[in-house]
Write a protein that holds these residues in place. Structure first.
Motif, PDB file in Angstrom:
ATOM      1  N   ALA A 185       0.837  -1.210   0.000  1.00  0.00           N
ATOM      2  CA  ALA A 185       0.000   0.000   0.000  1.00  0.00           C
ATOM      3  C   ALA A 185       0.866   1.251   0.000  1.00  0.00           C
ATOM      4  O   ALA A 185       1.986   1.262   0.537  1.00  0.00           O
ATOM      5  N   ILE A 186       0.317   2.292  -0.603  1.00  0.00           N
ATOM      6  CA  ILE A 186       0.930   3.623  -0.597  1.00  0.00           C
ATOM      7  C   ILE A 186      -0.108   4.605  -0.089  1.00  0.00           C
ATOM      8  O   ILE A 186      -1.222   4.682  -0.633  1.00  0.00           O
ATOM      9  N   VAL A 187       0.233   5.344   0.946  1.00  0.00           N
ATOM     10  CA  VAL A 187      -0.643   6.374   1.494  1.00  0.00           C
ATOM     11  C   VAL A 187       0.043   7.713   1.269  1.00  0.00           C
ATOM     12  O   VAL A 187       1.115   7.979   1.822  1.00  0.00           O
ATOM     13  N   GLU A 243      -2.349  -1.057  -3.352  1.00  0.00           N
ATOM     14  CA  GLU A 243      -3.450  -0.158  -3.020  1.00  0.00           C
ATOM     15  C   GLU A 243      -2.899   1.250  -2.761  1.00  0.00           C
ATOM     16  O   GLU A 243      -1.835   1.397  -2.150  1.00  0.00           O
ATOM     17  N   VAL A 244      -3.650   2.244  -3.212  1.00  0.00           N
ATOM     18  CA  VAL A 244      -3.183   3.627  -3.116  1.00  0.00           C
ATOM     19  C   VAL A 244      -4.261   4.495  -2.491  1.00  0.00           C
ATOM     20  O   VAL A 244      -5.449   4.370  -2.819  1.00  0.00           O
ATOM     21  N   SER A 245      -3.844   5.357  -1.580  1.00  0.00           N
ATOM     22  CA  SER A 245      -4.737   6.341  -0.969  1.00  0.00           C
ATOM     23  C   SER A 245      -4.083   7.716  -1.068  1.00  0.00           C
ATOM     24  O   SER A 245      -2.853   7.832  -1.148  1.00  0.00           O
ATOM     25  N   SER A 246      -4.900   8.746  -1.051  1.00  0.00           N
ATOM     26  CA  SER A 246      -4.388  10.111  -1.160  1.00  0.00           C
ATOM     27  C   SER A 246      -5.164  11.038  -0.240  1.00  0.00           C
ATOM     28  O   SER A 246      -6.354  10.825   0.017  1.00  0.00           O
ATOM     29  N   ARG A 251      -6.713   2.371   9.121  1.00  0.00           N
ATOM     30  CA  ARG A 251      -7.795   1.591   8.513  1.00  0.00           C
ATOM     31  C   ARG A 251      -7.219   0.399   7.744  1.00  0.00           C
ATOM     32  O   ARG A 251      -7.731  -0.724   7.844  1.00  0.00           O
ATOM     33  N   TRP A 252      -6.187   0.652   6.982  1.00  0.00           N
ATOM     34  CA  TRP A 252      -5.598  -0.418   6.168  1.00  0.00           C
ATOM     35  C   TRP A 252      -5.019  -1.508   7.065  1.00  0.00           C
ATOM     36  O   TRP A 252      -5.214  -2.702   6.812  1.00  0.00           O
ATOM     37  N   ALA A 253      -4.338  -1.090   8.128  1.00  0.00           N
ATOM     38  CA  ALA A 253      -3.747  -2.062   9.053  1.00  0.00           C
ATOM     39  C   ALA A 253      -4.816  -2.912   9.725  1.00  0.00           C
ATOM     40  O   ALA A 253      -4.597  -4.098  10.015  1.00  0.00           O
ATOM     41  N   ALA A 254      -5.990  -2.332   9.952  1.00  0.00           N
ATOM     42  CA  ALA A 254      -7.082  -3.057  10.605  1.00  0.00           C
ATOM     43  C   ALA A 254      -7.903  -3.879   9.622  1.00  0.00           C
ATOM     44  O   ALA A 254      -8.866  -4.550  10.014  1.00  0.00           O
ATOM     45  N   GLY A 255      -7.544  -3.814   8.335  1.00  0.00           N
ATOM     46  CA  GLY A 255      -8.266  -4.583   7.331  1.00  0.00           C
ATOM     47  C   GLY A 255      -9.546  -3.941   6.862  1.00  0.00           C
ATOM     48  O   GLY A 255     -10.363  -4.591   6.196  1.00  0.00           O
ATOM     49  N   ALA A 256      -9.744  -2.653   7.177  1.00  0.00           N
ATOM     50  CA  ALA A 256     -10.988  -1.969   6.810  1.00  0.00           C
ATOM     51  C   ALA A 256     -10.931  -1.347   5.419  1.00  0.00           C
ATOM     52  O   ALA A 256     -11.954  -0.889   4.906  1.00  0.00           O
ATOM     53  N   GLY A 257      -9.756  -1.309   4.815  1.00  0.00           N
ATOM     54  CA  GLY A 257      -9.638  -0.677   3.505  1.00  0.00           C
ATOM     55  C   GLY A 257      -9.570   0.828   3.616  1.00  0.00           C
ATOM     56  O   GLY A 257      -9.855   1.417   4.670  1.00  0.00           O
ATOM     57  N   PHE A 258      -9.190   1.473   2.536  1.00  0.00           N
ATOM     58  CA  PHE A 258      -9.027   2.922   2.531  1.00  0.00           C
ATOM     59  C   PHE A 258     -10.374   3.634   2.427  1.00  0.00           C
ATOM     60  O   PHE A 258     -11.267   3.203   1.694  1.00  0.00           O
ATOM     61  N   ALA A 259     -10.497   4.747   3.143  1.00  0.00           N
ATOM     62  CA  ALA A 259     -11.669   5.615   2.995  1.00  0.00           C
ATOM     63  C   ALA A 259     -11.509   6.536   1.795  1.00  0.00           C
ATOM     64  O   ALA A 259     -12.497   7.051   1.258  1.00  0.00           O
TER      65      ALA A 259
END
Length: 334
Positions: free
Chosen positions: A79-81, A101-104, A314-322
């Motif tokens: 993942a990249i945040v 997976e990418v979040s911004s 969120r990602w660490a908890a398995g909830a996915g990115f918002a």
């Protein structure tokens, strides 16, 4: 919660600005953060040592491209945040091909840009900055003789692109007595209405608006989108606001129209980013140029950090990115 191994990848000054001690402490609460220095060059021995165990990269301004070579050094990366806006400068096709997976924090960065835009719309309607300049010369207004085109009641504001920022501008303008037009080829008339705007063609946007605010991402298809023809079609004394990218506008055409006094302009971005001091736009009293300050600065960086920390958690908890960045939507994003 299993804490993933993470590292910071950005320019050192970006890390210092965005991630203050409290933000770093919060980040360490949700991940196993590699110690400094931050990674600003993936070609060093230090980077190779850090990357071999990294599952999450927390990136920011100045992050080098995460290309095939970098990914080969980071076999566990998932993942990249991004603690800033656009990911175009560092998230490469190789990242998407590997399913990273990418979040911004683009949505967090959109708010101050939208706030700047709304402030400039309202100030330009009252001609505040121009009249303040005239006041310094000794001029005095008789308010009962104010020109009827001055003011914000019933003015028409055209929004070019329903980007994150464009949508937030429309939202922030709802309390005011303004008519809002929107042009975005990816937004239907019904969707525009749901946002609080009237969908129109790009030609109508420029001919009908007292103010046009540009929020279009810079893509090959949008370079020069605001053309000489569109600028020439604007009503006399209309205002063109640009907080997107300078190259979206035909700057030569804009300069000619501004020098001739046909339109006014408020530019937080230009092409090039830093105009030469003798550029004609600097000599126009009907043009305001600010130094690309609309985006997050100062205490607004905290908002970026908080979003990034939340996404890692969120990602660490398995909830996915918002706030995921999706490959299929890259053609519509900055």
């Amino acid at each position: 919660m299993n804490k993933p191994r993470a590292a910071l990848a950005m320019a050192p000054k970006a890390a210092e600005a965005v991630l203050d001690p409290s933000a770093l402490a919060a980040l360490r609460g949700v991940c196993d953060l590699a110690p400094p220095p931050v990674l600003d060059d993936f070609g060093t021995g230090h980077a190779a040592t850090v990357l071999k165990d990294v599952e999450v990269l927390v990136t920011g301004w100045g992050c080098p491209p995460v290309d095939e070579a970098a990914l080969d050094l980071a076999p566990k990366l998932r993942a990249i945040v991004h603690a800033a806006g656009s990911v175009r400068g560092h998230v490469t096709e190789a990242c998407w091909d590997r399913g990273i997976e990418v979040s911004s924090a683009a949505s967090a960065n959109a708010l101050p840009v939208a706030e700047y835009t709304v402030a400039m719309i309202l100030l330009s309607g009252k001609r505040v900055l121009e009249r303040a300049r005239e006041l310094r010369t000794g001029a005095r207004d008789d308010f009962l003789r104010t020109a009827r085109q001055v003011g914000n009641y019933g003015r028409t504001v055209g929004i070019l692109s329903a980007s994150l920022i464009g949508r937030r501008v429309i939202e922030l303008l709802r309390p005011y007595d303004l008519r809002i037009l929107l042009h975005d080829p990816f937004v239907s008339d019904d969707e525009a209405s749901a946002l609080g705007a009237v969908g129109v063609s790009i030609g109508e946007l420029f001919t009908r608006s007292d103010i046009v605010s540009v929020h279009t991402p810079l893509l090959p298809s949008t370079t020069g989108l605001v053309s000489r023809e569109l600028i020439g079609s604007m009503p006399p004394d209309a205002v063109l606001i640009n907080t997107a990218r300078g190259a979206v506008i035909d700057q030569d055409a804009l300069t000619e129209a501004a020098v001739d006094g046909r339109i006014r302009a408020i530019l937080d971005v230009t092409e090039p980013e830093n105009l030469p001091p003798d550029h004609p736009l600097f000599r126009c009293d009907n043009v305001i140029i600010t130094p690309h300050l609309a985006g997050s600065q100062g205490n607004e960086w905290r908002r970026l950090a908080e979003l990034a920390v939340g996404e890692v958690g969120r990602w660490a908890a398995g909830a996915g990115f918002a706030h995921p960045v999706l490959r299929e939507r890259l053609g519509q994003l900055a």
